[in-house]
Design a protein around this motif. Structure first.
Motif, PDB file in Angstrom:
ATOM      1  N   MET A 130     105.249  29.431  87.599  1.00  0.00           N
ATOM      2  CA  MET A 130     104.791  30.523  86.740  1.00  0.00           C
ATOM      3  C   MET A 130     103.280  30.602  86.813  1.00  0.00           C
ATOM      4  N   ALA A 131     102.778  31.807  87.059  1.00  0.00           N
ATOM      5  CA  ALA A 131     101.338  32.033  87.145  1.00  0.00           C
ATOM      6  C   ALA A 131     100.989  33.209  86.244  1.00  0.00           C
ATOM      7  N   THR A 132     100.302  32.914  85.149  1.00  0.00           N
ATOM      8  CA  THR A 132      99.879  33.969  84.229  1.00  0.00           C
ATOM      9  C   THR A 132      98.368  33.916  84.077  1.00  0.00           C
ATOM     10  N   GLY A 133      97.793  35.060  83.850  1.00  0.00           N
ATOM     11  CA  GLY A 133      96.344  35.128  83.758  1.00  0.00           C
ATOM     12  C   GLY A 133      95.712  34.995  85.134  1.00  0.00           C
ATOM     13  N   ASP A 134      94.399  34.823  85.152  1.00  0.00           N
ATOM     14  CA  ASP A 134      93.717  34.762  86.456  1.00  0.00           C
ATOM     15  C   ASP A 134      93.601  33.339  87.000  1.00  0.00           C
ATOM     16  N   MET A 135      93.835  32.327  86.172  1.00  0.00           N
ATOM     17  CA  MET A 135      93.789  30.925  86.607  1.00  0.00           C
ATOM     18  C   MET A 135      92.516  30.643  87.403  1.00  0.00           C
ATOM     19  N   TYR A 136      91.398  31.102  86.872  1.00  0.00           N
ATOM     20  CA  TYR A 136      90.084  30.904  87.506  1.00  0.00           C
ATOM     21  C   TYR A 136      90.017  31.500  88.900  1.00  0.00           C
TER      22      TYR A 136
ATOM     23  N   LEU B 266      92.247  31.333  91.200  1.00  0.00           N
ATOM     24  CA  LEU B 266      92.865  30.472  92.207  1.00  0.00           C
ATOM     25  C   LEU B 266      94.389  30.508  92.204  1.00  0.00           C
ATOM     26  N   ALA B 267      95.000  31.368  91.425  1.00  0.00           N
ATOM     27  CA  ALA B 267      96.462  31.387  91.312  1.00  0.00           C
ATOM     28  C   ALA B 267      97.134  31.553  92.671  1.00  0.00           C
ATOM     29  N   ASP B 268      96.686  32.510  93.450  1.00  0.00           N
ATOM     30  CA  ASP B 268      97.317  32.766  94.752  1.00  0.00           C
ATOM     31  C   ASP B 268      97.216  31.547  95.665  1.00  0.00           C
ATOM     32  N   VAL B 269      96.082  30.875  95.625  1.00  0.00           N
ATOM     33  CA  VAL B 269      95.888  29.669  96.437  1.00  0.00           C
ATOM     34  C   VAL B 269      96.877  28.593  96.011  1.00  0.00           C
ATOM     35  N   TYR B 270      97.004  28.381  94.694  1.00  0.00           N
ATOM     36  CA  TYR B 270      97.906  27.342  94.187  1.00  0.00           C
ATOM     37  C   TYR B 270      99.360  27.646  94.519  1.00  0.00           C
ATOM     38  N   ILE B 271      99.755  28.895  94.399  1.00  0.00           N
ATOM     39  CA  ILE B 271     101.145  29.277  94.676  1.00  0.00           C
ATOM     40  C   ILE B 271     101.456  29.074  96.159  1.00  0.00           C
TER      41      ILE B 271
ATOM     42  N   ARG C 159      99.924  27.081  98.166  1.00  0.00           N
ATOM     43  CA  ARG C 159      99.860  25.638  98.422  1.00  0.00           C
ATOM     44  C   ARG C 159     101.176  24.972  98.007  1.00  0.00           C
ATOM     45  N   LEU C 160     101.718  25.370  96.860  1.00  0.00           N
ATOM     46  CA  LEU C 160     103.004  24.838  96.419  1.00  0.00           C
ATOM     47  C   LEU C 160     104.094  25.156  97.441  1.00  0.00           C
ATOM     48  N   HIS C 161     104.102  26.384  97.940  1.00  0.00           N
ATOM     49  CA  HIS C 161     105.093  26.775  98.939  1.00  0.00           C
ATOM     50  C   HIS C 161     104.953  25.913 100.200  1.00  0.00           C
ATOM     51  N   GLY C 162     103.743  25.678 100.622  1.00  0.00           N
ATOM     52  CA  GLY C 162     103.498  24.845 101.793  1.00  0.00           C
ATOM     53  C   GLY C 162     103.986  23.418 101.589  1.00  0.00           C
ATOM     54  N   MET C 163     103.770  22.870 100.392  1.00  0.00           N
ATOM     55  CA  MET C 163     104.247  21.521 100.105  1.00  0.00           C
ATOM     56  C   MET C 163     105.772  21.473 100.132  1.00  0.00           C
ATOM     57  N   LEU C 164     106.418  22.504  99.608  1.00  0.00           N
ATOM     58  CA  LEU C 164     107.883  22.556  99.651  1.00  0.00           C
ATOM     59  C   LEU C 164     108.377  22.642 101.092  1.00  0.00           C
ATOM     60  N   GLU C 165     107.697  23.450 101.906  1.00  0.00           N
ATOM     61  CA  GLU C 165     108.094  23.559 103.324  1.00  0.00           C
ATOM     62  C   GLU C 165     108.015  22.206 104.028  1.00  0.00           C
TER      63      GLU C 165
ATOM     64  N   ARG D 237     100.738  39.345  92.896  1.00  0.00           N
ATOM     65  CA  ARG D 237      99.974  38.285  93.545  1.00  0.00           C
ATOM     66  C   ARG D 237      99.937  38.499  95.051  1.00  0.00           C
ATOM     67  N   ASN D 238      98.843  38.080  95.659  1.00  0.00           N
ATOM     68  CA  ASN D 238      98.683  38.152  97.112  1.00  0.00           C
ATOM     69  C   ASN D 238      99.136  36.810  97.687  1.00  0.00           C
ATOM     70  N   ILE D 239     100.461  36.656  97.751  1.00  0.00           N
ATOM     71  CA  ILE D 239     101.046  35.400  98.196  1.00  0.00           C
ATOM     72  C   ILE D 239     101.992  35.667  99.365  1.00  0.00           C
ATOM     73  N   LYS D 240     102.476  34.585  99.984  1.00  0.00           N
ATOM     74  CA  LYS D 240     103.372  34.723 101.136  1.00  0.00           C
ATOM     75  C   LYS D 240     104.555  35.610 100.781  1.00  0.00           C
ATOM     76  N   LYS D 241     104.977  36.419 101.732  1.00  0.00           N
ATOM     77  CA  LYS D 241     106.089  37.361 101.513  1.00  0.00           C
ATOM     78  C   LYS D 241     107.404  36.652 101.236  1.00  0.00           C
TER      79      LYS D 241
END
Length: 83
Positions: A12-18, A20-25, A27-33, A50-54
């Motif tokens: 869950m990503a709410t607000g602007d998270m400084y 860095l939200a897109d980076v964290y999301i 990064r999480l996907h990459g760790m799962l991969e 969000r500008n995250i992986k499709k």
């Protein structure tokens, strides 16, 4: 050989998270991969596009109104997951 079941992960990503939200999301996907041996789906519940992986599904929570109040912190929306 049997087909492995897919596992669903939710973040869950709410607000602007400084900003860095897109980076964290991503990064999480990459760790799962790298570390999840079974097929998986990552769903990001977010209050803004969000500008995250499709391959990451986005679920809009900006319309969740049951917890909304004027002085609410953006992270309070997380409680809505239990609704």
């Amino acid at each position: 050989m049997t087909k492995q079941e897919s596992t669903t992960f939710v973040c869950m990503a709410t607000g602007d998270m400084y900003g860095l939200a897109d980076v964290y999301i991503n990064r999480l996907h990459g760790m799962l991969e790298r570390n999840c041996p079974a097929p998986f789906t990552l769903i990001c519940i977010t209050d803004q596009p969000r500008n995250i992986k499709k391959t990451i599904q986005q679920l809009n929570c900006s319309t969740w109104t049951e917890l909304r109040r004027s002085d609410m912190r953006a992270t309070t929306l997380k409680i809505g997951l239990f609704n």
